[in-house]
Write a protein that holds these residues in place. Structure first.
Motif, mmCIF file in Angstrom:
data_model
loop_
_atom_site.group_PDB
_atom_site.id
_atom_site.type_symbol
_atom_site.label_atom_id
_atom_site.label_comp_id
_atom_site.label_asym_id
_atom_site.label_seq_id
_atom_site.Cartn_x
_atom_site.Cartn_y
_atom_site.Cartn_z
ATOM 1 N N SER A 30 0.797 -1.266 -0.059
ATOM 2 C CA SER A 30 -0.043 -0.037 -0.103
ATOM 3 C C SER A 30 0.694 1.140 -0.068
ATOM 4 C CB SER A 30 -0.893 -0.175 1.156
ATOM 5 O OG SER A 30 -1.644 1.350 1.311
ATOM 6 N N THR A 31 0.314 2.400 -0.493
ATOM 7 C CA THR A 31 1.089 3.600 -0.560
ATOM 8 C C THR A 31 1.368 4.353 0.754
ATOM 9 O OG1 THR A 31 -0.843 4.546 -1.680
ATOM 10 C CG2 THR A 31 0.750 3.902 -3.132
ATOM 11 N N PHE A 32 -0.315 3.866 1.352
ATOM 12 C CA PHE A 32 -0.236 4.664 2.724
ATOM 13 C C PHE A 32 0.483 3.958 3.968
ATOM 14 C CE2 PHE A 32 -3.943 5.170 0.168
ATOM 15 C CZ PHE A 32 -4.050 6.682 -0.028
ATOM 16 N N ARG A 33 1.252 2.769 3.695
ATOM 17 C CA ARG A 33 1.994 2.058 4.701
ATOM 18 C C ARG A 33 2.764 2.942 5.649
ATOM 19 N NH1 ARG A 33 5.509 -3.263 3.671
ATOM 20 N NH2 ARG A 33 5.639 -3.938 5.899
ATOM 21 N N PRO A 34 3.802 3.895 5.169
ATOM 22 C CA PRO A 34 4.432 4.627 6.058
ATOM 23 C C PRO A 34 3.772 5.488 6.987
ATOM 24 C CG PRO A 34 5.256 4.676 3.671
ATOM 25 C CD PRO A 34 4.149 4.181 3.572
ATOM 26 N N SER A 35 2.489 5.959 6.358
ATOM 27 C CA SER A 35 1.898 6.749 7.166
ATOM 28 C C SER A 35 0.961 6.091 8.506
ATOM 29 C CB SER A 35 0.859 7.685 6.436
ATOM 30 O OG SER A 35 -0.110 6.755 5.560
ATOM 31 N N VAL A 36 0.626 4.996 8.006
ATOM 32 C CA VAL A 36 -0.124 4.170 9.012
ATOM 33 C C VAL A 36 0.740 4.023 10.075
ATOM 34 C CG1 VAL A 36 -1.428 1.786 9.051
ATOM 35 C CG2 VAL A 36 -1.959 3.075 7.185
ATOM 36 N N LYS A 37 1.919 3.292 9.713
ATOM 37 C CA LYS A 37 2.931 2.963 10.657
ATOM 38 C C LYS A 37 3.188 4.196 11.706
ATOM 39 C CE LYS A 37 5.607 -0.886 8.418
ATOM 40 N NZ LYS A 37 6.915 -1.151 7.799
ATOM 41 N N CYS A 38 3.301 5.373 11.044
ATOM 42 C CA CYS A 38 3.468 6.431 11.899
ATOM 43 C C CYS A 38 2.441 6.964 13.008
ATOM 44 C CB CYS A 38 3.875 7.703 10.872
ATOM 45 S SG CYS A 38 4.291 9.178 12.018
ATOM 46 N N GLU A 39 1.173 6.510 12.417
ATOM 47 C CA GLU A 39 -0.188 6.824 13.257
ATOM 48 C C GLU A 39 -0.329 5.668 14.323
ATOM 49 O OE1 GLU A 39 -2.352 9.242 13.301
ATOM 50 O OE2 GLU A 39 -1.696 10.152 11.797
ATOM 51 N N VAL A 40 -0.048 4.484 13.939
ATOM 52 C CA VAL A 40 0.122 3.259 15.051
ATOM 53 C C VAL A 40 1.180 3.708 16.102
ATOM 54 C CG1 VAL A 40 0.566 1.031 15.470
ATOM 55 C CG2 VAL A 40 -0.843 1.866 13.507
ATOM 56 N N ALA A 41 2.455 4.182 15.705
ATOM 57 C CA ALA A 41 3.376 4.104 16.739
ATOM 58 C C ALA A 41 3.297 5.514 17.504
ATOM 59 C CB ALA A 41 4.796 4.548 15.922
ATOM 60 N N LYS A 42 2.180 6.406 16.967
ATOM 61 C CA LYS A 42 2.134 7.719 17.764
ATOM 62 C C LYS A 42 0.998 7.388 18.862
ATOM 63 C CE LYS A 42 1.854 11.444 15.246
ATOM 64 N NZ LYS A 42 1.409 12.255 14.393
ATOM 65 N N ASN A 43 -0.042 6.886 18.570
ATOM 66 C CA ASN A 43 -1.351 6.597 19.358
ATOM 67 C C ASN A 43 -1.145 5.220 20.088
ATOM 68 O OD1 ASN A 43 -2.490 8.663 17.961
ATOM 69 N ND2 ASN A 43 -3.347 7.135 16.486
ATOM 70 N N LYS A 44 -0.147 4.350 19.909
ATOM 71 C CA LYS A 44 -0.165 3.178 20.797
ATOM 72 C C LYS A 44 0.563 3.662 22.227
ATOM 73 C CE LYS A 44 1.102 -1.660 20.802
ATOM 74 N NZ LYS A 44 1.923 -2.731 20.085
ATOM 75 N N ALA A 45 0.000 3.272 23.388
ATOM 76 C CA ALA A 45 0.596 3.509 24.501
ATOM 77 C C ALA A 45 1.469 2.331 25.033
ATOM 78 C CB ALA A 45 -0.310 3.784 25.607
ATOM 79 N N GLN A 46 2.578 2.766 25.737
ATOM 80 C CA GLN A 46 3.474 1.603 26.089
ATOM 81 C C GLN A 46 2.997 0.669 26.937
ATOM 82 O OE1 GLN A 46 6.775 3.185 27.990
ATOM 83 N NE2 GLN A 46 8.223 1.574 27.646
ATOM 84 N N TRP A 47 3.238 -0.645 26.948
ATOM 85 C CA TRP A 47 2.654 -1.462 27.783
ATOM 86 C C TRP A 47 1.119 -1.439 27.973
ATOM 87 C CZ3 TRP A 47 6.395 -5.032 28.759
ATOM 88 C CH2 TRP A 47 7.737 -4.619 28.811
ATOM 89 N N LYS A 48 0.452 -1.304 26.614
ATOM 90 C CA LYS A 48 -1.158 -1.150 26.601
ATOM 91 C C LYS A 48 -1.591 -2.629 26.787
ATOM 92 C CE LYS A 48 -4.679 1.172 24.252
ATOM 93 N NZ LYS A 48 -5.057 1.978 22.973
ATOM 94 N N THR A 49 -1.103 -3.326 26.342
ATOM 95 C CA THR A 49 -1.861 -4.792 26.639
ATOM 96 C C THR A 49 -1.301 -5.763 27.284
ATOM 97 O OG1 THR A 49 -0.825 -5.548 24.449
ATOM 98 C CG2 THR A 49 -2.890 -4.725 24.202
#
Length: 257
Positions: A30-49
């Motif tokens: 996908s052409t949106f793969r870098p932006s999706v990775k960036c969004e996931v890394a930004k919104n995911k909290a440390q030790w969330k699960t």
């Protein structure tokens, strides 16, 4: 049977064939793969699960002991003034009463004047449930009409009067709005006299049609007679419907011609 199991003999089968491997299409990225990775890394909290990063491990020395969860009373304080005696309600042996106090009041005359000038005590009203029964207070029995003798007994409460006035005002505003709306639509309200005359005319027409219906022959053997009977029945049904509508509604509006 042997020929059925073996492949048919052919000159093309003499040369060995190369196996052709299917060529896979290029993998979709996908052409949106870098932006999706960036969004996931930004919104995911440390030790969330997986829980917190570090958990305090209990020490093996702090094991559960007997009666450790029961509430403990505070330590008893030592009495400092143990030699001090509590205060007594009786006088001590060393105490002396106050002597020499005299009153000049004449209690005999005072009591006599109070008994002569005082009003007699009224007996408390009571009632007895039977001839040799127990006595009960009459005031708390519910036999004394106390509430009907109140000055505001039977008077309409203020909130009810205020609510009725508000309802009347709202009804007047609603009727005024309807009249204004009907005036805009060129509607006319029938007066009571016009409504009464219209109702009498409909009833008179119904009686005339009913008289004609009663004058029909008993045997309807021709098509014109059958059609005429159906016509009279339809007229009577329509007149009954109109009479019922006018009797049900006291206010009737009609369109101006």
């Amino acid at each position: 049977r042997m020929a059925a199991q073996c492949a048919p003999e052919s000159i093309y089968n003499l040369l060995p064939r190369l196996e052709e491997k299917p060529v896979k299409p290029p993998r979709y990225i996908s052409t949106f793969r870098p932006s999706v990775k960036c969004e996931v890394a930004k919104n995911k909290a440390q030790w969330k699960t997986m829980g917190p990063a570090k958990v305090a491990v209990p020490s093996p020395k702090n094991f559960l002991q007997k009666h450790s969860k029961e509430p403990k009373l505070p330590a008893r304080k030592k009495e400092q003034d143990s030699k001090k005696l509590p205060a007594l309600s009786v006088p001590r042996r060393t105490d002396h009463p106050v002597m020499g106090i005299q009153s000049k009041k004449n209690f005999i005359n005072t009591n006599a004047v109070a008994a002569i000038t005082g009003l007699p005590k009224k007996p408390q009203p009571i009632y007895v449930d039977r001839r040799q029964g127990d006595k009960y207070l009459l005031e708390t029995s519910g036999l004394v009409p106390k509430y009907i003798k109140k000055p505001d007994y039977g008077v309409t409460p203020k909130y009810v009067t205020r609510r009725n006035e508000e309802m009347k005002r709202a009804q007047k505003e609603y009727e005024a709005g309807i009249l204004e709306h009907l005036k805009k639509r060129a509607m006319k309200r029938l007066s009571d006299e016009e409504r009464r005359s219209l109702l009498q005319g409909l009833k008179k027409n119904w009686e005339e049609v009913y008289r004609e219906f009663q004058g029909l022959s008993v045997e309807i053997d021709t098509v014109p007679k059958k059609l005429y009977k159906e016509k009279l029945e339809a007229q009577m049904k329509q007149l009954e419907h109109d009479i019922e509508v006018i009797e049900k509604h006291k206010v009737i509006y009609i369109a101006n011609e």
